[in-house]
Design an enzyme around this catalytic site. Structure first.
Site, PDB file in Angstrom:
ATOM      1  N   TYR A  47       0.811  -1.214   0.012  1.00 18.50           N
ATOM      2  CA  TYR A  47      -0.086   0.036   0.016  1.00 18.50           C
ATOM      3  C   TYR A  47       0.878   1.406   0.044  1.00 18.50           C
ATOM      4  CZ  TYR A  47      -4.313  -2.539   1.340  1.00 18.50           C
ATOM      5  OH  TYR A  47      -5.424  -3.362   1.256  1.00 18.50           O
TER       6      TYR A  47
ATOM      7  N   ASP B  46      -9.877  -8.646   8.636  1.00 21.12           N
ATOM      8  CA  ASP B  46      -8.875  -8.962   9.842  1.00 21.12           C
ATOM      9  C   ASP B  46      -8.055 -10.166   9.319  1.00 21.12           C
ATOM     10  OD1 ASP B  46     -10.857 -10.869  10.174  1.00 21.12           O
ATOM     11  OD2 ASP B  46     -11.159 -10.300  12.382  1.00 21.12           O
TER      12      ASP B  46
ATOM     13  N   ASP C 275      17.187 -37.814 -25.694  1.00 22.42           N
ATOM     14  CA  ASP C 275      16.366 -36.647 -26.289  1.00 22.42           C
ATOM     15  C   ASP C 275      16.710 -36.387 -27.700  1.00 22.42           C
ATOM     16  OD1 ASP C 275      15.233 -34.347 -26.588  1.00 22.42           O
ATOM     17  OD2 ASP C 275      16.812 -33.165 -25.617  1.00 22.42           O
TER      18      ASP C 275
HETATM   19  C1  SPV Z   1      14.525 -29.038 -23.796  1.00 24.46           C
HETATM   20  O1  SPV Z   1      14.242 -28.504 -22.352  1.00 24.46           O
HETATM   21  O2  SPV Z   1      14.404 -30.113 -24.189  1.00 24.46           O
HETATM   22  C2  SPV Z   1      15.185 -28.054 -24.678  1.00 24.46           C
HETATM   23  C3  SPV Z   1      15.971 -26.975 -24.002  1.00 24.46           C
HETATM   24  O3  SPV Z   1      15.058 -28.127 -25.684  1.00 24.46           O
HETATM   25  S1  SPV Z   1      17.609 -27.582 -24.123  1.00 24.46           S
HETATM   26  O4  SPV Z   1      17.723 -28.792 -23.272  1.00 24.46           O
HETATM   27  O5  SPV Z   1      18.530 -26.536 -23.320  1.00 24.46           O
HETATM   28  O6  SPV Z   1      18.066 -27.692 -25.379  1.00 24.46           O
HETATM   29 MG    MG Z   2      14.173 -29.972 -26.282  1.00 27.08          MG
END
Ligand code: SPV
Ligand code: MG
Length: 435
Positions: free
Chosen positions: A78, A94, A207
């Protein structure tokens, strides 16, 4: 005639019910009422994304009986209102005597004491009806059309949006619900990132676009079932253009807000490997055509396709990165993600500066896994719009599990491990019985 006391009270609600009207009535008996309507940004950080934007909430209060003036309260604190308005009386429930709002109350009391202002607190009634309305609106927030549109709205409301990775229902809940309170302010993540790295890791796979789209969609679905925050999907390379258009439609239908695709081709590897493994960057022409096809395929105006540029990762230079950014925006990309695996943020900053010199509109996305010393405030000041914490839940969760497994093996029993475990009652509380 004696001037009426200046009475101030603030509202972050977008649902006005009889309880609010009663408190306004009581406030009006004390003097001339000024209502502070809390800004969208402050509401979004405090509880949930407001159902009605600031302008509409302001108009609502302007039209209520007993309200003389309506002003904007920019922060939960505030302070600036008190310094400007010098209210004789501040009215509040309150309920803030305890809990995270207590520092705000303490600050109000200190500031009022400086000039003899008064704090008048009315008993807070835990309003079942309001809770029921709020629960209904929470459920609305998970509806695909509503959820999908929210990322764009948050971007225009906040300027900088943060996302954290989620790869399962429980990590989705952590992203949804984790809040920290600092100096009377509440901080939470705005959105979730469905990382290819973390989704693959959770399934024990590399991945490399091995986890297929059907499985990735299943992950999204698990997360969507228990959350309401907007979703940014890591679409890897987007695959073949002929396949990508279907992915766009499916993501859009599910209520995902943004897909990020990277300008690589062939067997994709994780960017954090950089040039240690062979990775091929797509041509500007091919990738632009993929973006354009995706944009043509989408049905709503809210869904966003973000082009991710791998030139710095693959050591192709700043000029190449900037040339690609311009081309991809021209092809229809709604946002640009620039990636780097350097600890030093210099090349990211240089890209942002040079890109912003030409384009002040297109949102910029960063994933500061390596350049992790930069704060969100600094990114925002430099012109970045989305900061993604891409893998931190995975990188903390799995080592804890490995450690627990080792402890049990070493101790031949569960006792030693129990000391590092979350109590069963806490894990039960983490999962709500109903949404
Ligand atoms: C992921 O999180 O899968 C990405 C970001 O693509 S990185 O791992 O930094 O490539
Ligand atoms: Mg990725």
């Amino acid at each position: 005639m004696k001037k009426k006391p200046v009475v101030y009270l603030s509202f972050s609600t977008d649902i006005v019910h009889s309880g609010h009207l009663a408190i306004l009535h009581k406030a009006a008996e004390l003097g001339e009422v000024t209502v502070g309507v809390v800004s969208d940004n402050a509401v979004a950080s405090f509880k949930r994304y407001p159902l009605l934007p600031y302008g509409e909430r302001k108009a609502l209060f302007e039209n209520l009986k007993g309200v003389a003036h309506v002003i904007c309260q920019d922060t939960l604190s505030y302070r600036s209102v008190i310094e400007k308005l010098h209210p004789d009386i501040i009215v509040h429930g309150d309920d803030w005597k305890q809990g995270f709002q207590k520092p705000l109350r303490d600050e109000v009391q200190t500031l009022l004491a400086e000039y003899g202002g008064r704090l008048v607190e009315f008993p807070y009634t835990d309003d079942r009806e309001l809770k029921a309305i709020e629960n209904r609106s929470r459920a609305d927030a998970a509806i695909p059309d509503v959820r999908r549109a929210r990322l764009k709205k948050l971007l225009s409301m906040k300027g900088l949006v943060t996302a954290i990775e989620a790869h399962s229902g429980i990590t989705g809940l952590i992203a949804e619900k984790t809040v920290v309170y600092q100096k009377g302010q509440a901080r939470q993540f705005d959105a979730m990132w469905i990382s290819s790295l973390c989704d693959s890791t959770a399934k024990g796979k590399p991945d490399i676009e091995l986890v297929d789209m059907t499985s990735r969609f299943r992950t999204i679905d698990d997360i969507m079932e228990v959350t309401t925050k907007p979703i940014i999907f890591d679409g890897d390379t987007g695959g073949l253009t002929e396949h990508f258009v279907y992915t766009v439609r499916s993501l859009e239908r599910m209520g995902v807000s943004m897909v990020i695709i990277e300008d690589k081709t062939g067997l994709k590897k994780n960017s954090l490997f950089g040039t240690e493994v062979q990775q091929i960057q797509d041509s500007i022409e091919n990738f632009s055509a993929k973006i354009a096809a995706g944009k043509k395929a989408q049905k709503t105006k809210d869904f966003m396709i973000c082009a991710r540029i791998e030139s710095l990762i693959l050591e192709q230079g700043m000029t190449d990165a900037l040339e690609r950014a311009t081309a991809f925006v021209e092809a229809g990309a709604d946002a640009i993600m620039i990636h780097s695996r350097k600890k030093d943020p210099a090349e990211i900053f240089e890209f942002v500066e040079k890109f912003r010199a030409k384009d002040i509109i297109t949102p910029l996305v960063v994933v500061p896994t390596s350049f992790n010393e930069v704060t969100e405030e600094e990114f925002k000041a430099r012109g970045v719009n989305i900061v993604i914490y891409a893998n931190q839940l995975t990188r903390t969760g799995f080592p804890a599990m490995q450690n627990a497994a080792k402890l049990i093996l070493e101790s031949h029993r569960g006792k030693e491990c129990d000391e590092i475990c979350m109590p069963i009652k806490d894990i039960i509380r983490l999962i709500p019985e109903e949404m």
